[in-house]
Design an enzyme around this catalytic site. Structure first.
Site, PDB file in Angstrom:
ATOM      1  CG  HIS A  70      -0.299   0.091   2.530  1.00  0.00           C
ATOM      2  ND1 HIS A  70       0.098   1.273   3.126  1.00  0.00           N
ATOM      3  CD2 HIS A  70       0.046  -0.894   3.417  1.00  0.00           C
ATOM      4  CE1 HIS A  70       0.648   1.020   4.302  1.00  0.00           C
ATOM      5  NE2 HIS A  70       0.644  -0.281   4.501  1.00  0.00           N
ATOM      6  CG  HIS A 120       9.433  -1.315   6.053  1.00  0.00           C
ATOM      7  ND1 HIS A 120       9.068  -0.710   4.873  1.00  0.00           N
ATOM      8  CD2 HIS A 120       8.456  -0.997   6.953  1.00  0.00           C
ATOM      9  CE1 HIS A 120       7.924  -0.076   5.034  1.00  0.00           C
ATOM     10  NE2 HIS A 120       7.530  -0.211   6.289  1.00  0.00           N
ATOM     11  N   GLY A 122       4.060   4.571  10.250  1.00  0.00           N
ATOM     12  CA  GLY A 122       2.668   4.993  10.252  1.00  0.00           C
ATOM     13  C   GLY A 122       2.199   5.591  11.554  1.00  0.00           C
ATOM     14  NE  ARG A 140      -1.712  15.056   8.973  1.00  0.00           N
ATOM     15  CZ  ARG A 140      -2.248  13.839   9.111  1.00  0.00           C
ATOM     16  NH1 ARG A 140      -2.990  13.343   8.136  1.00  0.00           N
ATOM     17  NH2 ARG A 140      -2.064  13.142  10.208  1.00  0.00           N
TER      18      ARG A 140
END
Length: 555
Positions: A14, A113, A305, A404
């Site tokens: 994603h 990651h 996240g 944002r």
């Protein structure tokens, strides 16, 4: 030398993205695939590779894939998909999709990651040395890590927690219990504020201390050796079910009784949201202290996240930096910077790295513009419209990266009443209990909310609003007395900055409501075509598109 950074399938399922840097580590272009495909989060499916984002980055530099020396990916797929790819050519063919050039196979660098997340935050920051705290759903085998980064030195990994101790899993489970998609954690955060406002006492589902934490749902037994993608899927489902059972016990119900638009009226829903929020706040508070102690400095960078949780970020003391792309899209940048850190850093990264209105990659409006009045986008006219309580949108310059809107792809309004909050939520077809952010200049910001030296640059920290803000900008003050501010330092957002300055000259409060320019379920607009299409579709009064002002004649 050109380095292409990617978040891409098979591991990056994603928020796929592409980033291009040069031999000095300078970011030339960065774009998320969702902005091009118009499929939010670009969730892994056929065609979710960042092919359009890659094409934009290459076009922005005026090069082709044959000019790229290194492709850096923000995952080590070999840990999750052992034996899936015969060689690097096979991997790149899948990762780049139709962009792959069989005649040229660049060097492939796989970056773990969390290391990519950490690099994306530190090298985007103004710090020369910092503690870095990464927290998300999961990396290859971890969910939370603490690092020290310093210019000219190799990063040091101090501590790692397994993915089965994931804060992301705990928060995702609350979001799913509430009826949201697991990628809609921002809604859970907005709802949690009602629990804080009501002074709820909640079960503390985590024990913290000594730089460590233990969640109420005990970690699953660790498997020997490397974990695979199948292991990750099974672990995620088991942990999600376990956490949902915990929240059902807390709430005394298996889900909300109120519909989504009235969740703030459901005591059980508010309780679950606030319970999950306190888990994150407790852990991030403890680990930020531990990270600073390990690094020996007060400067702290966040990524992953969980770093999108503005409420938790705003409670952390001291200098805290979060990049505009702390989520998975950001590992495209972090992977590229792991190969070549920036040689020169002149302050925090600019978020305006995407498609420019009228520039490379822009798709010009093709719709009929009948019914629209067109004129020059003068600051006087735009200010007058806002003072007349009109709601408009801005699409100007290069698109900002990250979730944002930072005044290049924004909806703006005067926040001097609570009515504007109701209207803009209706325009965006959002639940009425969801909050909005404010944007202002530094001098006036000090009168509106607590100072946040870095978090207010990209709208990534909640700050306590002052009594003055309550009086002059109630439309951007949430139920718990906080707002998520953005402060424009210079001319980085020309239209909005000029309007703020003119409001001040005219004796009005120099603050605007600022929210993302997109409809329900859609990514933020990207091109001129997207902007004009959204303007016609939404109940907006005016649109600033580049240097042109469009108004609906029937208004």
């Amino acid at each position: 030398m050109w380095i292409l950074g990617l978040n891409t399938p098979p591991a990056g399922w994603h928020d796929t993205a592409a980033c291009l840097i040069d031999g000095d580590g300078r970011v030339v272009a960065f774009s998320e695939q969702e902005r091009h495909s118009r499929v939010r989060h670009a969730i892994a499916e056929e065609g979710s590779q960042p092919v359009d984002a890659v094409a934009y980055c290459l076009a922005q530099a005026g090069i082709t894939l044959r000019d790229v020396a290194v492709v850096a990916v923000g995952w080590d797929d070999r840990q999750l998909f052992p034996g899936r790819f015969a060689d690097d050519r096979h991997f790149l063919q899948e990762a780049l999709g139709s962009s792959f050039d069989a005649g040229h196979v660049p060097e492939l660098v796989r970056v773990p990651h969390h290391r990519a997340h950490a690099a994306s935050s530190f090298y985007a920051s103004p710090f020369t040395k910092a503690a870095v705290l990464v927290a998300d759903g999961n990396g290859e085998n971890e969910s939370t890590t603490i690092w020290t980064f310093a210019d000219g030195s190799e990063p040091v990994l101090h501590h790692s927690w397994p993915r089965t101790a994931s804060l992301g899993y705990a928060y995702n489970a609350a979001s799913v219990w509430l009826g949201f998609n697991h990628l809609n954690a921002g809604k859970t955060m907005g709802l949690a504020a009602y629990g804080r406002a009501r002074g709820l006492e909640v079960d503390r589902l985590v024990k913290v201390g000594g730089g460590d934490y233990q969640l109420a749902v005990a970690p699953l037994a660790e498997r020997p050796g490397r974990s695979t993608d199948d292991d990750l899927g099974r672990d995620y489902q088991r942990m999600l079910l376990a956490w949902r059972a915990v929240y059902s016990k807390v709430a005394g119900a298996d889900g909300p009784t109120a519909p989504l638009e009235r969740l703030h009226e459901d005591p059980a829903a508010v309780l679950v949201a606030y319970t999950a929020q306190r888990i994150v706040e407790d852990v991030m508070g403890e680990l930020s202290r531990a990270a600073r102690e390990a690094a020996g400095v007060e400067e702290l960078c966040l990524a992953g996240g969980i770093a999108l949780n503005c409420s938790a970020n705003g409670q952390l003391p001291g200098p805290v930096f979060v990049p505009p792309v702390p989520h998975d899209a950001g590992v495209a940048l972090g992977a590229a910077w792991t190969v070549r850190p920036p040689v020169r850093r002149e302050g925090p990264i600019s978020p305006y790295l995407g498609v420019a209105v009228g520039g490379t990659g822009d798709r010009a409006p093709e719709q009929e513009t009948s019914g629209l009045a067109r004129s020059e986008a003068s600051v006087e006219r735009i200010t007058d419209l806002l003072l007349d309580h009109r709601v408009g949108a801005v699409a100007q310059g290069r698109a900002e990266v990250g979730p944002r809107a930072l005044c290049h792809r924004s909806i703006i309004a005067l926040p001097d009443t609570t009515d504007v909050h109701t209207r803009v939520n209706r325009i965006k077809d959002r639940e009425q209990w969801r909050p909005f952010a404010g944007v202002t200049r530094p001098d006036y910001g000090s009168r509106l909310w607590e100072r946040q030296e870095h978090l207010n640059r990209y709208m990534l920290g909640a700050a306590r609003a002052t009594a003055h803000a309550d009086a002059v900008a109630p439309g951007v003050v949430h139920v718990d007395g906080t707002t998520r501010p953005q402060v424009l330092e210079g001319d980085e957002a020309p239209v909005v900055g000029a309007v703020l300055d003119r409001l001040s000259v005219l004796g009005h409060p120099a603050v605007l409501l600022n929210t993302s320019f997109n409809g329900r379920g859609e990514p933020i607009v990207n091109t001129s075509y997207d902007a004009l299409r959204a303007f016609r579709k939404m109940d907006l009064d005016f649109l600033v598109l580049g240097d042109v002002l469009y108004e609906k004649r029937n208004r």
